[in-house]
Design a protein around this motif. Structure first.
Motif, PDB file in Angstrom:
ATOM      1  N   UNK A  50       0.820  -1.212   0.000  1.00 27.10           N
ATOM      2  CA  UNK A  50       0.000   0.000   0.000  1.00 27.10           C
ATOM      3  C   UNK A  50       0.854   1.264   0.000  1.00 27.10           C
ATOM      4  N   UNK A  51       1.823   1.328   0.898  1.00 35.79           N
ATOM      5  CA  UNK A  51       2.585   2.574   1.067  1.00 35.79           C
ATOM      6  C   UNK A  51       3.658   2.727  -0.010  1.00 35.79           C
ATOM      7  N   UNK A  52       4.274   1.626  -0.409  1.00 33.47           N
ATOM      8  CA  UNK A  52       5.305   1.694  -1.458  1.00 33.47           C
ATOM      9  C   UNK A  52       4.686   2.114  -2.794  1.00 33.47           C
ATOM     10  N   UNK A  53       3.560   1.516  -3.153  1.00 37.18           N
ATOM     11  CA  UNK A  53       2.894   1.888  -4.410  1.00 37.18           C
ATOM     12  C   UNK A  53       2.392   3.330  -4.347  1.00 37.18           C
ATOM     13  N   UNK A  54       1.891   3.745  -3.191  1.00 31.98           N
ATOM     14  CA  UNK A  54       1.457   5.132  -3.020  1.00 31.98           C
ATOM     15  C   UNK A  54       2.623   6.085  -3.249  1.00 31.98           C
ATOM     16  N   UNK A  55       3.777   5.786  -2.658  1.00 34.69           N
ATOM     17  CA  UNK A  55       4.952   6.640  -2.815  1.00 34.69           C
ATOM     18  C   UNK A  55       5.365   6.725  -4.288  1.00 34.69           C
ATOM     19  N   UNK A 111      10.165  10.259  -0.067  1.00 36.10           N
ATOM     20  CA  UNK A 111      11.111   9.918   1.002  1.00 36.10           C
ATOM     21  C   UNK A 111      10.390   9.712   2.329  1.00 36.10           C
ATOM     22  N   UNK A 112       9.424  10.558   2.619  1.00 34.71           N
ATOM     23  CA  UNK A 112       8.671  10.432   3.875  1.00 34.71           C
ATOM     24  C   UNK A 112       7.904   9.115   3.929  1.00 34.71           C
ATOM     25  N   UNK A 113       7.269   8.748   2.835  1.00 32.21           N
ATOM     26  CA  UNK A 113       6.486   7.514   2.801  1.00 32.21           C
ATOM     27  C   UNK A 113       7.372   6.272   2.854  1.00 32.21           C
ATOM     28  N   UNK A 114       8.593   6.376   2.337  1.00 33.24           N
ATOM     29  CA  UNK A 114       9.465   5.203   2.312  1.00 33.24           C
ATOM     30  C   UNK A 114      10.051   4.864   3.680  1.00 33.24           C
ATOM     31  N   UNK A 115      10.014   5.795   4.613  1.00 34.99           N
ATOM     32  CA  UNK A 115      10.552   5.504   5.952  1.00 34.99           C
ATOM     33  C   UNK A 115       9.807   4.350   6.621  1.00 34.99           C
ATOM     34  N   UNK A 116       8.467   4.388   6.738  1.00 30.30           N
ATOM     35  CA  UNK A 116       7.780   3.236   7.330  1.00 30.30           C
ATOM     36  C   UNK A 116       7.882   1.974   6.477  1.00 30.30           C
ATOM     37  N   UNK A 154      14.239  -6.918  -1.748  1.00 33.14           N
ATOM     38  CA  UNK A 154      13.184  -5.974  -1.359  1.00 33.14           C
ATOM     39  C   UNK A 154      13.775  -4.753  -0.664  1.00 33.14           C
ATOM     40  N   UNK A 155      14.717  -4.986   0.237  1.00 35.46           N
ATOM     41  CA  UNK A 155      15.395  -3.863   0.891  1.00 35.46           C
ATOM     42  C   UNK A 155      16.109  -2.989  -0.148  1.00 35.46           C
ATOM     43  N   UNK A 156      16.786  -3.635  -1.104  1.00 34.49           N
ATOM     44  CA  UNK A 156      17.478  -2.877  -2.146  1.00 34.49           C
ATOM     45  C   UNK A 156      16.487  -2.080  -2.984  1.00 34.49           C
ATOM     46  N   UNK A 157      15.328  -2.667  -3.264  1.00 35.97           N
ATOM     47  CA  UNK A 157      14.299  -1.976  -4.038  1.00 35.97           C
ATOM     48  C   UNK A 157      13.881  -0.679  -3.363  1.00 35.97           C
ATOM     49  N   UNK A 158      13.583  -0.760  -2.065  1.00 37.67           N
ATOM     50  CA  UNK A 158      13.155   0.429  -1.320  1.00 37.67           C
ATOM     51  C   UNK A 158      14.271   1.469  -1.275  1.00 37.67           C
ATOM     52  N   UNK A 159      15.497   1.025  -1.024  1.00 33.16           N
ATOM     53  CA  UNK A 159      16.614   1.960  -0.905  1.00 33.16           C
ATOM     54  C   UNK A 159      16.932   2.636  -2.239  1.00 33.16           C
ATOM     55  N   UNK A 160      16.818   1.902  -3.343  1.00 29.08           N
ATOM     56  CA  UNK A 160      17.086   2.497  -4.654  1.00 29.08           C
ATOM     57  C   UNK A 160      16.051   3.566  -5.003  1.00 29.08           C
ATOM     58  N   UNK A 161      14.773   3.276  -4.740  1.00 34.26           N
ATOM     59  CA  UNK A 161      13.745   4.283  -4.985  1.00 34.26           C
ATOM     60  C   UNK A 161      13.973   5.488  -4.074  1.00 34.26           C
ATOM     61  N   UNK A 162      14.375   5.235  -2.827  1.00 38.96           N
ATOM     62  CA  UNK A 162      14.687   6.327  -1.908  1.00 38.96           C
ATOM     63  C   UNK A 162      15.858   7.172  -2.397  1.00 38.96           C
ATOM     64  N   UNK A 163      16.892   6.513  -2.925  1.00 38.43           N
ATOM     65  CA  UNK A 163      18.044   7.255  -3.459  1.00 38.43           C
ATOM     66  C   UNK A 163      17.630   8.112  -4.646  1.00 38.43           C
ATOM     67  N   UNK A 164      16.752   7.569  -5.496  1.00 37.11           N
ATOM     68  CA  UNK A 164      16.262   8.340  -6.640  1.00 37.11           C
ATOM     69  C   UNK A 164      15.492   9.568  -6.172  1.00 37.11           C
ATOM     70  N   UNK A 165      14.618   9.384  -5.176  1.00 31.34           N
ATOM     71  CA  UNK A 165      13.849  10.510  -4.654  1.00 31.34           C
ATOM     72  C   UNK A 165      14.765  11.567  -4.037  1.00 31.34           C
ATOM     73  N   UNK A 166      15.816  11.110  -3.341  1.00 34.76           N
ATOM     74  CA  UNK A 166      16.745  12.061  -2.726  1.00 34.76           C
ATOM     75  C   UNK A 166      17.463  12.891  -3.790  1.00 34.76           C
ATOM     76  N   UNK A 167      17.882  12.242  -4.880  1.00 37.47           N
ATOM     77  CA  UNK A 167      18.526  12.989  -5.968  1.00 37.47           C
ATOM     78  C   UNK A 167      17.578  14.022  -6.558  1.00 37.47           C
ATOM     79  N   UNK A 168      16.315  13.623  -6.778  1.00 37.39           N
ATOM     80  CA  UNK A 168      15.352  14.554  -7.355  1.00 37.39           C
ATOM     81  C   UNK A 168      15.008  15.681  -6.385  1.00 37.39           C
ATOM     82  N   UNK A 169      15.059  15.386  -5.094  1.00 46.65           N
ATOM     83  CA  UNK A 169      14.738  16.410  -4.099  1.00 46.65           C
ATOM     84  C   UNK A 169      15.830  17.475  -4.012  1.00 46.65           C
ATOM     85  N   UNK A 170      17.090  17.052  -4.179  1.00 43.77           N
ATOM     86  CA  UNK A 170      18.211  17.956  -3.916  1.00 43.77           C
ATOM     87  C   UNK A 170      18.862  18.472  -5.204  1.00 43.77           C
TER      88      UNK A 170
END
Length: 402
Positions: A227-232, A377-382, A283-299
Motif C-alpha cells: 500500500x505505502x510503497x505503491x502510493x509513494x 522519502x517520507x512515505x518510504x521511511x515506514x 526488497x530492501x534494495x528496491x526500497x533503498x534504490x527508490x529512496x536514493x532516486x527521490x533524494x537525488x530529485x529532491x536535492x
C-alpha cells in the motif's frame, strides 16, 4: 488456491526448467492488463475530442479502470476460488477483448466508461490469479523465477507498449490502438487454450475465508508495504511530467521515462535471477534504490544528468517490485491463503494508485511539484522499517522451500 503447490508440474519435474511457452503466455496476459490500464494516458487529447469531453473527463478512463479492479478483486476472487485456473484466466482475457472492442467503437462517453470499468473487473480477476498460477506450473525452487518471468509484462507494457500505442494512436487514430489490444487478447486466448497447462481451484474444505487471510503471519506486513510503497511511487510517477516541467526539463519527459523503463527491465532480470534466494535483500534494495532516486530529485533536480541518474535508480528499484511483493504475499499466505492474500494485494495496489493521484494533486495545490520527491522519502521511511522488521514472516531471512 494451490492444492498441489509443493509438487512440480509434469513439464518441469524432470529437468527443473521453466515452462517458457506457458509462462510467456501469462506474461502476455500481464502485458495486456497493464497496457489496457495505461493506454488512455497517451491518447487523452484524441479521446477527449472524439468523445466531446474535456481531457480531465477523458482521463477518468484510467481512474474508472482502477476502481473496477479495486472494488471487485476480493469478492470475485472469493466467488471463483473453486474454478479451474485456466477457465478463469480465459474468462478474464475474453473480458479484455470485449471491453477493448466496445472502447474502440463507442461514440458515447458513458458507454466508454462502462467498458473501462469492465476491463478493470477483468484485470482484478487476472491479477489475483496470475502469480499463483505461475507458481503452480514449476517446482518450489523456481517459484520466484516463474513469477519474475510473468511480471516482466509490466515494464514491457510501460516502457514499450504505451509509447507504441501512443504512436499508433497518433498515426492511425486512438480507436485503432484499442482495436489492436482486442486482437492481442483474442490471440492470447488461443495461446492460453493450447499451451498453458490447467490446474484446479482450491477445494472448499481447505480454503481460508477471504477476510481471515490477514490473520496469517506475514500477510499484513506485505500488504502494508504494498500500500505505502505503491502510493509513494505513484505520487511521483503520476505527476512526473509536471515535476520535470517545474525543474526546466518539460521537453525531456519521454527520455526520462525511457531511462526509467529500460532500468525497470534490468531490474526484472536481476530480481528473476536472485529472488528464490534473496527475496528479503532484493526488497530492501528496491526500497533503498527508490529512496536514493527521490533524494537525488529532491536535492539535485536542477542538474539534468542527475535527473537521468535518478530515473535509472528509480527504475532499478521499482521494476522488480511487483514480482517481489507478489512472491512475498504468496509465500506468507501458504497453500490455503495465498490467493486470498493476492486478491487483497491487488485491491490495495489499485487503491494506492488511485490514492497517489489524489495525494499528488493535493500536494501540487498546497505546495509545489518539487514537494513530490520529499513526500516519497517520507512515505518510504515506514516501508523500510516494516521490511526490516519482518524478519520471521513477510520478508524472512530464509524463504521456505528455496
Amino acid at each position: 488456491m494451490r492444492t498441489h503447490t509443493s509438487k512440480p508440474s509434469a513439464e518441469t519435474a524432470p529437468s527443473g526448467r521453466l515452462p517458457l511457452p506457458a509462462l510467456l503466455a501469462l506474461a502476455t496476459a500481464v502485458f495486456v492488463t497493464s497496457l489496457t490500464e495505461t493506454l488512455p494516458a497517451g491518447l487523452l487529447p484524441a479521446m477527449s475530442s472524439d468523445l466531446a469531453v474535456s481531457e480531465s473527463a477523458a482521463g477518468q478512463a484510467v481512474t474508472v479502470y482502477a476502481v473496477g479492479t479495486a472494488l471487485t478483486a476480493i469478492p470475485l476472487s472469493a466467488a471463483t476460488a473453486g474454478w479451474r485456473r485456466k477457465r478463469l484466466l480465459l474468462t478474464a482475457m475474453a473480458g479484455f477483448a470485449v471491453a477493448n472492442t466496445v472502447t474502440a467503437v463507442s461514440a458515447s462517453y458513458p458507454l466508454t466508461m462502462a467498458a473501462r470499468f469492465v476491463a478493470g473487473v477483468a484485470a482484478g480477476l487476472a491479477w489475483a490469479l496470475l502469480a499463483g498460477y505461475a507458481r503452480r506450473l514449476v517446482p518450489v525452487p523456481l517459484h520466484g523465477r516463474a513469477v519474475a518471468v510473468v511480471m516482466a509484462g509490466v515494464p514491457v507494457a510501460l516502457s514499450l507498449g504505451v509509447p507504441a500505442g501512443t504512436f499508433l494512436g497518433g498515426a492511425l487514430g486512438w480507436r485503432v490502438a484499442f482495436a489492436l489490444m482486442t486482437v492481442v487478447a483474442v490471440v492470447l486466448v488461443g495461446w492460453i487454450a493450447l499451451l498453458v497447462p490447467d490446474v484446479p481451484g482450491q477445494e472448499a474444505g481447505r480454503r481460508v475465508p477471504m477476510m481471515r487471510a490477514p490473520a496469517v503471519p506475514g500477510v499484513v506486513p506485505v500488504l502494508f508495504v504494498t500500500l505505502v510503497f505503491v502510493l509513494a511511487h505513484t505520487v511521483l510517477y503520476a505527476y512526473i511530467a509536471t515535476f520535470l516541467d517545474r525543474v526546466g526539463m518539460g521537453g525531456s519527459a519521454d527520455l526520462v521515462l525511457l531511462v526509467f523503463g529500460g532500468a525497470s527491465l534490468v531490474s526484472i532480470w536481476v530480481v528473476g535471477a536472485g529472488i528464490d534466494r534473496r527475496l528479503r535483500g532484493l526488497t530492501l534494495a528496491s526500497v533503498l534504490l527508490v529512496g536514493a532516486a527521490a533524494a537525488l530529485l529532491a536535492v539535485f533536480a536542477d542538474v539534468p544528468a542527475l535527473v537521468y541518474a535518478a530515473a535509472a535508480l528509480w527504475g532499478l528499484g521499482w521494476g522488480g517490485a511487483p514480482t517481489l511483493l507478489q512472491t512475498a504475499v504468496a509465500d506468507a499466505g501458504g497453500d490455503q491463503a495465498a490467493d486470498a492474500a493476492q486478491a487483497m494485494l491487488v485491491t490495495l495496489w489499485n487503491a494506492a494508485m488511485a490514492g497517489g493521484g489524489v495525494v499528488g494533486g493535493v500536494l501540487l495545490g498546497l505546495f509545489d511539484a518539487t514537494a513530490f520527491p520529499w513526500s516519497v522519502l517520507t512515505l518510504l521511511v515506514p516501508v523500510l522499517a516494516v521490511v526490516t522488521g519482518a524478519r520471521e514472516h513477510g520478508f524472512p531471512v530464509r524463504r521456505g522451500g528455496a
